[in-house]
Design an enzyme around this catalytic site. Structure first.
Site, short mmCIF file in Angstrom:
data_model
loop_
_atom_site.label_atom_id
_atom_site.label_comp_id
_atom_site.label_asym_id
_atom_site.label_seq_id
_atom_site.Cartn_x
_atom_site.Cartn_y
_atom_site.Cartn_z
N ASP A 104 27.23 6.05 0.84
CA ASP A 104 26.31 5.87 1.95
C ASP A 104 26.74 4.64 2.76
O ASP A 104 27.93 4.49 3.06
CB ASP A 104 24.87 5.74 1.43
CG ASP A 104 23.82 5.90 2.52
OD1 ASP A 104 23.53 7.05 2.90
OD2 ASP A 104 23.32 4.88 3.03
N TYR A 134 20.09 0.41 10.04
CA TYR A 134 20.50 1.51 10.91
C TYR A 134 20.58 1.05 12.36
O TYR A 134 21.50 1.43 13.10
CB TYR A 134 19.50 2.67 10.81
CG TYR A 134 19.64 3.47 9.54
CD1 TYR A 134 20.22 4.74 9.56
CD2 TYR A 134 19.20 2.98 8.32
CE1 TYR A 134 20.36 5.49 8.39
CE2 TYR A 134 19.33 3.71 7.16
CZ TYR A 134 19.91 4.96 7.20
OH TYR A 134 20.05 5.70 6.04
N HIS A 169 24.84 13.56 -2.46
CA HIS A 169 24.97 12.27 -1.79
C HIS A 169 24.89 11.08 -2.74
O HIS A 169 25.55 10.07 -2.52
CB HIS A 169 23.87 12.17 -0.73
CG HIS A 169 23.98 10.98 0.16
ND1 HIS A 169 25.03 10.80 1.03
CD2 HIS A 169 23.18 9.88 0.30
CE1 HIS A 169 24.87 9.66 1.69
NE2 HIS A 169 23.76 9.08 1.26
#
Length: 465
Positions: free
Chosen positions: A230, A376, A433
């Protein structure tokens, strides 16, 4: 005439190749970075405290009592909306399943027992660039004599935490079939869990790369290996590109490249994909309309967090069941997108409920859901884009674990312009993931294979502390 055409063709081809290699599609040099400082102004004027302090998780009982009170209120309020007929996780976290998880959290989950387990491995804090950084530092306990012990930095992403790596720790510090074992450094990213949150804008994946280089050097490691998934994969990739004299090899389980030539490879692959890719890879990545449609469906949270993280954070930091739904929904679709058709999102029995709740608790008891989502927003600022890291190649040995249900990801055909020494690209038939959390055996086996490959390759190996 033919001769002139030939000469013009050669010239035109040369110009095209030069444009690809040195123009917008060409590699870039690493940017020169200032020595970033992220702490408070008051802390900056003081002499830097370089001490490494032992740390134990010990959450105040008031926080745990408040959590139980909130869970009871939310369960008794009966404000959850009943799912639509025939809908399970297609619209998000199923509220029937949410009630079951919330009841388990309230009645059966014992944080004090879990806290004791999490304190099993040594943890520390130290000030790096003005921020108090939390990390686990774990060395092998086996009596087996390994040929070499190497420092390895493991970095998580969102919505994970250092919790993701707990099951792989003994598999890497004391491996059975390996000439190499590892001294593990497992931090919490700034603004995540027990690491201090940056007080001002600007802390993105490039700044994180510098900070974690400082952490490793603080621990006495001038040269080391790195691994990430990630956001961790982006940070360790940046570390390898920026600091090849310190990072000896990089392994990622989110195999991605945004290099300009990668985008060109996507377009070329779309014209005749089977010329470059296996049938499985073609089915996964093409047609591009399907690939981007799936990406769009599962990336709504990404846009919110990249633009207005504090808005959604206001709700999540006040509602434990809301936080549970928001994070665990990512563990469902991130593990296997097809599980959205199951009422429980496929979470049970694939995962242990308490393992999932451990990760939720890290966000809740530290109140870091908002600060974690701000990362983010920092990834897409003009500041971050201005570094042009997408086109800065990684020249140290690289390895990738390519799991079948990864949310996104590129093949070895797509990422070779970013990773110039791609020594290992492993395809497996299980996992998604959250590789270390989901399939610790597969994850650790691939790391051991890759880093032993690096160790045994005399033409590239240059690991000396």
């Amino acid at each position: 005439m033919i001769g002139k055409v030939f000469i013009v063709s050669i010239f035109g081809t040369s110009v095209l190749i030069g444009w690809i290699l040195h123009g917008p599609l060409g590699d870039k040099d690493p940017p020169t970075l200032p020595d970033f400082y992220w702490g408070s102004t008051d802390r900056k004027i003081q002499k830097e405290d370089r001490s490494i302090r032992s740390f134990k998780i010990n959450i105040d009982e008031k926080i745990l009592t408040d959590l139980k009170t909130r869970l009871k209120i939310e369960l008794s309020a009966d404000r959850l909306t009943v799912p639509l007929e025939g809908i399970h996780f297609q619209y998000g976290f199923n509220t029937i399943t949410l009630k079951k998880f919330t009841n388990h959290w309230l009645d059966n989950y014992d944080w004090r027992i879990r806290e004791k387990t999490l304190n099993k491995y040594p943890q520390f804090k130290t000030l790096i660039s003005g921020l108090d950084i939390h990390f686990q530092h774990v060395k092998g306990q086996s009596k087996k004599q390994y040929k070499q012990t190497r420092p390895l930095l493991l970095l998580h992403g969102w919505p994970g935490s250092f919790i993701e790596f707990q099951k792989v720790i003994p598999l890497l510090t004391d491996p059975v079939d390996s000439d190499t074992n590892f001294e593990l450094v497992i931090p919490s990213l700034p603004g995540f869990g027990f690491s201090e949150r940056p007080p001002r804008p600007g802390f993105g994946p490039v700044e994180a790369a510098q900070l974690f280089l400082k952490l490793m050097k603080r621990l006495g490691h001038n040269k080391f290996y790195v691994q990430g998934g990630d956001w961790g994969s982006l940070i360790v990739t940046n570390m390898a590109a920026l600091y090849p004299e310190h990072v000896m090899a990089v392994h990622v389980n989110l195999c991605m490249s945004s290099h300009s030539r990668t985008h060109m490879r996507h377009l070329i692959g779309a014209i005749y994909p089977t010329l470059f890719l296996s049938e499985k890879d073609v089915a996964r990545l093409y047609p591009l309309s399907k690939y981007f449609s799936n990406l769009l469906e599962e990336s709504g949270y990404f846009h919110i967090q990249a633009t207005k993280p504090d808005t959604v954070g206001a709700g999540l930091s006040n509602s434990p069941s809301g936080l549970l739904a928001y994070i665990m929904e990512k563990f469902s679709t991130g593990t296997n997108p097809s599980w959205k058709t199951k009422e429980d999102g496929g979470l049970i029995p694939y995962y242990n409920k308490d393992d999932l709740l451990d990760n939720i608790m890290i966000y809740w008891v530290t109140n870091t859901i908002t600060s974690s989502m701000r990362f983010y927003a920092e990834v897409f600022t003009l500041r971050t884009l201005g570094y042009k890291m997408d086109n800065v190649p990684v020249k140290v040995p690289a390895g990738c674990l390519y799991l079948p249900y990864e949310i996104s990801g590129h093949t070895d055909f797509h990422i070779q312009d970013k990773y110039h020494q791609l020594l290992s690209f492993s395809r497996e038939n299980k996992g998604g993931h959250f590789a270390a959390f989901e399939v610790p055996d597969i994850f650790s086996k691939d790391l051991l294979k890759f880093f032993n490959l690096v160790e045994n390759n005399s033409t590239i190996h240059k690991f000396t502390e």
